[in-house]
Motif scaffolding. Structure first.
Motif, PDB file in Angstrom:
ATOM      1  N   THR A 346       0.831  -1.203   0.000  1.00  0.00           N
ATOM      2  CA  THR A 346       0.000   0.000   0.000  1.00  0.00           C
ATOM      3  C   THR A 346       0.868   1.256   0.000  1.00  0.00           C
ATOM      4  O   THR A 346       2.093   1.186   0.197  1.00  0.00           O
ATOM      5  CB  THR A 346      -0.940   0.020   1.219  1.00  0.00           C
ATOM      6  N   LEU A 347       0.227   2.385  -0.218  1.00  0.00           N
ATOM      7  CA  LEU A 347       0.946   3.663  -0.273  1.00  0.00           C
ATOM      8  C   LEU A 347       1.438   4.084   1.110  1.00  0.00           C
ATOM      9  O   LEU A 347       0.870   3.701   2.135  1.00  0.00           O
ATOM     10  CB  LEU A 347       0.030   4.746  -0.833  1.00  0.00           C
ATOM     11  N   THR A 348       2.477   4.886   1.092  1.00  0.00           N
ATOM     12  CA  THR A 348       3.009   5.434   2.343  1.00  0.00           C
ATOM     13  C   THR A 348       2.305   6.750   2.673  1.00  0.00           C
ATOM     14  O   THR A 348       1.559   7.304   1.859  1.00  0.00           O
ATOM     15  CB  THR A 348       4.525   5.666   2.215  1.00  0.00           C
ATOM     16  N   GLY A 396      -9.287   7.060  -3.196  1.00  0.00           N
ATOM     17  CA  GLY A 396      -8.262   6.654  -4.155  1.00  0.00           C
ATOM     18  C   GLY A 396      -6.965   6.259  -3.486  1.00  0.00           C
ATOM     19  O   GLY A 396      -6.289   5.310  -3.926  1.00  0.00           O
ATOM     20  N   TYR A 397      -6.596   6.956  -2.424  1.00  0.00           N
ATOM     21  CA  TYR A 397      -5.391   6.625  -1.655  1.00  0.00           C
ATOM     22  C   TYR A 397      -5.488   5.231  -1.056  1.00  0.00           C
ATOM     23  O   TYR A 397      -4.521   4.467  -1.081  1.00  0.00           O
ATOM     24  CB  TYR A 397      -5.194   7.677  -0.564  1.00  0.00           C
ATOM     25  N   ARG A 398      -6.664   4.890  -0.537  1.00  0.00           N
ATOM     26  CA  ARG A 398      -6.847   3.576   0.079  1.00  0.00           C
ATOM     27  C   ARG A 398      -6.941   2.450  -0.949  1.00  0.00           C
ATOM     28  O   ARG A 398      -6.682   1.287  -0.617  1.00  0.00           O
ATOM     29  CB  ARG A 398      -8.124   3.585   0.934  1.00  0.00           C
ATOM     30  N   MET A 399      -7.298   2.775  -2.175  1.00  0.00           N
ATOM     31  CA  MET A 399      -7.475   1.758  -3.209  1.00  0.00           C
ATOM     32  C   MET A 399      -6.151   1.228  -3.756  1.00  0.00           C
ATOM     33  O   MET A 399      -6.059   0.069  -4.166  1.00  0.00           O
ATOM     34  CB  MET A 399      -8.287   2.336  -4.378  1.00  0.00           C
ATOM     35  N   ILE A 400      -5.129   2.069  -3.823  1.00  0.00           N
ATOM     36  CA  ILE A 400      -3.893   1.708  -4.505  1.00  0.00           C
ATOM     37  C   ILE A 400      -3.198   0.541  -3.797  1.00  0.00           C
ATOM     38  O   ILE A 400      -3.058   0.514  -2.570  1.00  0.00           O
ATOM     39  CB  ILE A 400      -2.935   2.908  -4.576  1.00  0.00           C
ATOM     40  N   SER A 406       7.483 -13.768  -9.367  1.00  0.00           N
ATOM     41  CA  SER A 406       8.360 -14.150 -10.475  1.00  0.00           C
ATOM     42  C   SER A 406       7.603 -14.211 -11.802  1.00  0.00           C
ATOM     43  O   SER A 406       8.194 -14.052 -12.871  1.00  0.00           O
ATOM     44  CB  SER A 406       8.997 -15.507 -10.187  1.00  0.00           C
ATOM     45  N   ARG A 407       6.284 -14.420 -11.753  1.00  0.00           N
ATOM     46  CA  ARG A 407       5.502 -14.572 -12.990  1.00  0.00           C
ATOM     47  C   ARG A 407       4.463 -13.478 -13.195  1.00  0.00           C
ATOM     48  O   ARG A 407       4.169 -13.120 -14.333  1.00  0.00           O
ATOM     49  CB  ARG A 407       4.785 -15.927 -12.999  1.00  0.00           C
ATOM     50  N   PHE A 408       3.881 -12.973 -12.125  1.00  0.00           N
ATOM     51  CA  PHE A 408       2.736 -12.075 -12.257  1.00  0.00           C
ATOM     52  C   PHE A 408       2.993 -10.731 -11.595  1.00  0.00           C
ATOM     53  O   PHE A 408       3.752 -10.623 -10.636  1.00  0.00           O
ATOM     54  CB  PHE A 408       1.486 -12.710 -11.636  1.00  0.00           C
ATOM     55  N   LEU A 409       2.305  -9.731 -12.146  1.00  0.00           N
ATOM     56  CA  LEU A 409       2.301  -8.400 -11.560  1.00  0.00           C
ATOM     57  C   LEU A 409       0.850  -7.993 -11.348  1.00  0.00           C
ATOM     58  O   LEU A 409       0.036  -8.049 -12.274  1.00  0.00           O
ATOM     59  CB  LEU A 409       2.988  -7.400 -12.494  1.00  0.00           C
ATOM     60  N   THR A 410       0.513  -7.613 -10.124  1.00  0.00           N
ATOM     61  CA  THR A 410      -0.854  -7.233  -9.762  1.00  0.00           C
ATOM     62  C   THR A 410      -0.886  -5.765  -9.371  1.00  0.00           C
ATOM     63  O   THR A 410      -0.111  -5.334  -8.510  1.00  0.00           O
ATOM     64  CB  THR A 410      -1.378  -8.099  -8.596  1.00  0.00           C
ATOM     65  N   LEU A 411      -1.778  -5.005 -10.020  1.00  0.00           N
ATOM     66  CA  LEU A 411      -1.971  -3.595  -9.707  1.00  0.00           C
ATOM     67  C   LEU A 411      -3.428  -3.378  -9.319  1.00  0.00           C
ATOM     68  O   LEU A 411      -4.337  -3.857 -10.009  1.00  0.00           O
ATOM     69  CB  LEU A 411      -1.629  -2.705 -10.908  1.00  0.00           C
ATOM     70  N   GLN A 412      -3.655  -2.638  -8.235  1.00  0.00           N
ATOM     71  CA  GLN A 412      -5.014  -2.321  -7.796  1.00  0.00           C
ATOM     72  C   GLN A 412      -5.158  -0.804  -7.730  1.00  0.00           C
ATOM     73  O   GLN A 412      -4.284  -0.100  -7.211  1.00  0.00           O
ATOM     74  CB  GLN A 412      -5.287  -2.935  -6.428  1.00  0.00           C
ATOM     75  N   ILE A 465       3.804   6.092  -5.743  1.00  0.00           N
ATOM     76  CA  ILE A 465       4.280   4.970  -4.925  1.00  0.00           C
ATOM     77  C   ILE A 465       5.748   5.228  -4.589  1.00  0.00           C
ATOM     78  O   ILE A 465       6.416   6.041  -5.242  1.00  0.00           O
ATOM     79  CB  ILE A 465       4.119   3.624  -5.667  1.00  0.00           C
ATOM     80  N   PRO A 466       6.293   4.579  -3.573  1.00  0.00           N
ATOM     81  CA  PRO A 466       7.704   4.802  -3.214  1.00  0.00           C
ATOM     82  C   PRO A 466       8.626   4.549  -4.399  1.00  0.00           C
ATOM     83  O   PRO A 466       8.418   3.624  -5.180  1.00  0.00           O
ATOM     84  CB  PRO A 466       7.933   3.795  -2.085  1.00  0.00           C
ATOM     85  N   ILE A 467       9.640   5.377  -4.546  1.00  0.00           N
ATOM     86  CA  ILE A 467      10.542   5.289  -5.682  1.00  0.00           C
ATOM     87  C   ILE A 467      11.239   3.939  -5.738  1.00  0.00           C
ATOM     88  O   ILE A 467      11.486   3.403  -6.830  1.00  0.00           O
ATOM     89  CB  ILE A 467      11.592   6.440  -5.633  1.00  0.00           C
TER      90      ILE A 467
END
Length: 482
Positions: A346-348, A396-400, A406-412, A465-467
């Motif tokens: 989650t976001l900082t 929106g802040y809480r949603m991110i 190794s195989r998948f990338l998940t973005l919310q 998101i954090p750098i």
């Protein structure tokens, strides 16, 4: 298959002339600007000929020309069924000759349209790899002919399910279909169209006509006729959206065949059957609308590679229109080979200034002219605007969220609707990392990713998101390209 069949040139059902007429009309849209010029020239040359007679004559000639073109296209379209391929010839001035072989096929889709019910026919669409004009449509063929073509292309369907069919099939239940229809977003679209229609009527109608209509409404419904009319429009919109959703998703069935392909069947008046190979799926999208999320339901869509030009406007295919979220996530990997990441980062706190503080400040600035120029009865709108933007930013802040393996990338991401994108690393076309001056001060960054979907890519992004996380995602995507 009988060898003599390979020497026979088959033609489509005569009713498919309607399909070719519709195709000719669609293709003529790019030349529609010629019609008013032609009308103007004939008016000048015609002299005393009445205008309505010229318009009727031109319209009749246009309709007749489309009919003749449709008939000629139908006559020129032939196909031959061979043992492991079909041969198709089409075209009027330029004859196209194409061999359709199994190794080039991406999908074979069928649809039973409303007029197909009258003639016991169906439309078969074969999508091939190799460009936007690689789709071949066989309009109005019989069920037996469809089976012969599928058999020749080694894409036959089996009437009997396999031993584990119950593990590889999902059907939308009647209760879920009714609930799905009740909560359909089509309601807002239909209601808006009805409201715009009423406003358009008020704009173009004469004052006497408007007074007559409103007098009748006030006579029927009394002093509260405005509120009652809006309620009736809402009820009508709800009924129409219910009917549209019910008809489109009736008997929605998702199954996995013996070749590992996904088959989707749906429709009440127009029955559609679509086949999607797992290798065409570029990403999975889980959509949770506000009420659906509250009830624990979600919609699952797949981003697929598409070649047909008439499908470029839609980059996704609905795999599950309405299903319990827990069940949907458990079905993802068996059907599609995709798996959602478990723990999402989650976001900082540093990102709050971008999601909540900045929108709040912008709302305050917009509230000043509202307070100064809007009548005093509506001054409260000035306070609602910054608070509303602050609340949306907080959501929106809480949603991110994001997760990488190794195989998948998940973005919310999302605001009112929560969306979750799942991508395989090898399917990501490109990635970009960006950082503004304010983000640099807070050690934040934004990342954007894209997967293939026809002419245009399907893009996903998360911001602030954090750098370190953004750089890690970016570098990991690059490693898959090496």
């Amino acid at each position: 298959m009988n060898k003599s069949d390979t020497l026979i040139k088959h033609r489509l059902h005569p009713v498919s002339v309607l399909y070719f007429i519709a195709t000719a009309i669609k293709e003529s849209f790019s030349f529609i600007w010629l019609f008013p010029l032609l009308v103007l020239c004939i008016h000048k040359l015609g002299g005393d000929i009445p205008a309505f007679l010229i318009n009727i004559t031109l319209g009749s000639c246009l309709i007749m020309s489309f009919f003749v073109i449709g008939v000629l296209k139908w006559r020129s379209f032939t196909y031959q069924i061979h043992e492991k391929a079909i041969y198709v010839e089409s075209g009027l001035l330029v004859v196209k000759k194409r061999w359709v072989q199994p190794d080039r096929i991406q999908s074979i889709d069928s649809a039973i349209r409303v007029y197909d019910h009258l003639f016991s026919t169906r439309t078969l669409t074969i999508e091939l790899a190799g460009g936007e004009e690689s789709g071949i449509t066989l309009s109005c063929i019989s069920k037996e002919e469809e089976q012969r073509i599928r058999t020749a292309l080694k894409a036959e369907t089996k009437d009997r399910p396999s031993e584990h069919a119950e593990d590889s099939m999902f059907q939308l239940s009647k209760n879920d279909l009714i609930l799905h229809s009740l909560l359909s977003p089509k309601f807002g679209i239909v209601f808006t169209l009805l409201l715009l229609g009423l406003l358009k009527y008020m704009d173009i109608s004469k004052e006497g006509d408007r007074d007559t209509l409103f007098t009748s409404l006030s006579g029927w419904f009394g002093p509260n006729w405005i509120m009652i009319t809006v309620v009736l429009m809402a009820i009508l919109s709800f009924a129409l959206s219910l009917l549209l959703t019910f008809a489109s998703d009736f008997q929605f069935t998702l199954r996995k065949n013996s070749k590992g392909e996904i088959e989707i069947e749906q429709g009440l008046f127009e029955k559609k059957k679509r086949t999607i190979g797992q290798d065409r799926i570029q990403a999975i999208l889980i959509i949770e609308r506000p009420i659906h999320r509250f009830l624990g339901y979600a919609e699952i869509k797949a981003v697929v590679i598409r070649n047909r030009s008439n499908e470029q406007s839609s980059k996704t295919v609905t795999l599950l229109p309405f299903v319990k979220k827990e069940k949907a996530e458990s079905m993802l990997e068996p059907f599609t080979g995709y798996r959602k990441g478990g723990h999402l980062h989650t976001l900082t706190k540093e990102a709050k200034i971008h999601y909540m503080v900045m929108p709040f400040i912008a709302g305050c600035l917009f509230a000043i002219p509202i307070w100064l120029f809007v009548p005093s009865d509506y001054h409260n709108l000035a306070a609602v605007l910054p608070l509303g933007l602050f609340s949306l930013g907080w959501i929106g802040y809480r949603m991110i969220g994001w997760n990488q393996s190794s195989r998948f990338l998940t973005l919310q991401y999302g605001i009112l609707s929560r969306k979750t994108a799942i991508m395989k690393r090898g399917r990501i076309q490109w990635a970009s990392l960006s950082q503004t001056f304010m983000q640099e001060r807070k050690n934040l960054a934004s990342i954007k990713l894209a997967v293939a979907s026809g002419k245009e890519n399907m893009k996903f992004s998360i911001s602030h998101i954090p750098i370190e996380s953004a750089a890690d995602l970016y570098q990991h995507v690059l490693k898959t390209k090496e």
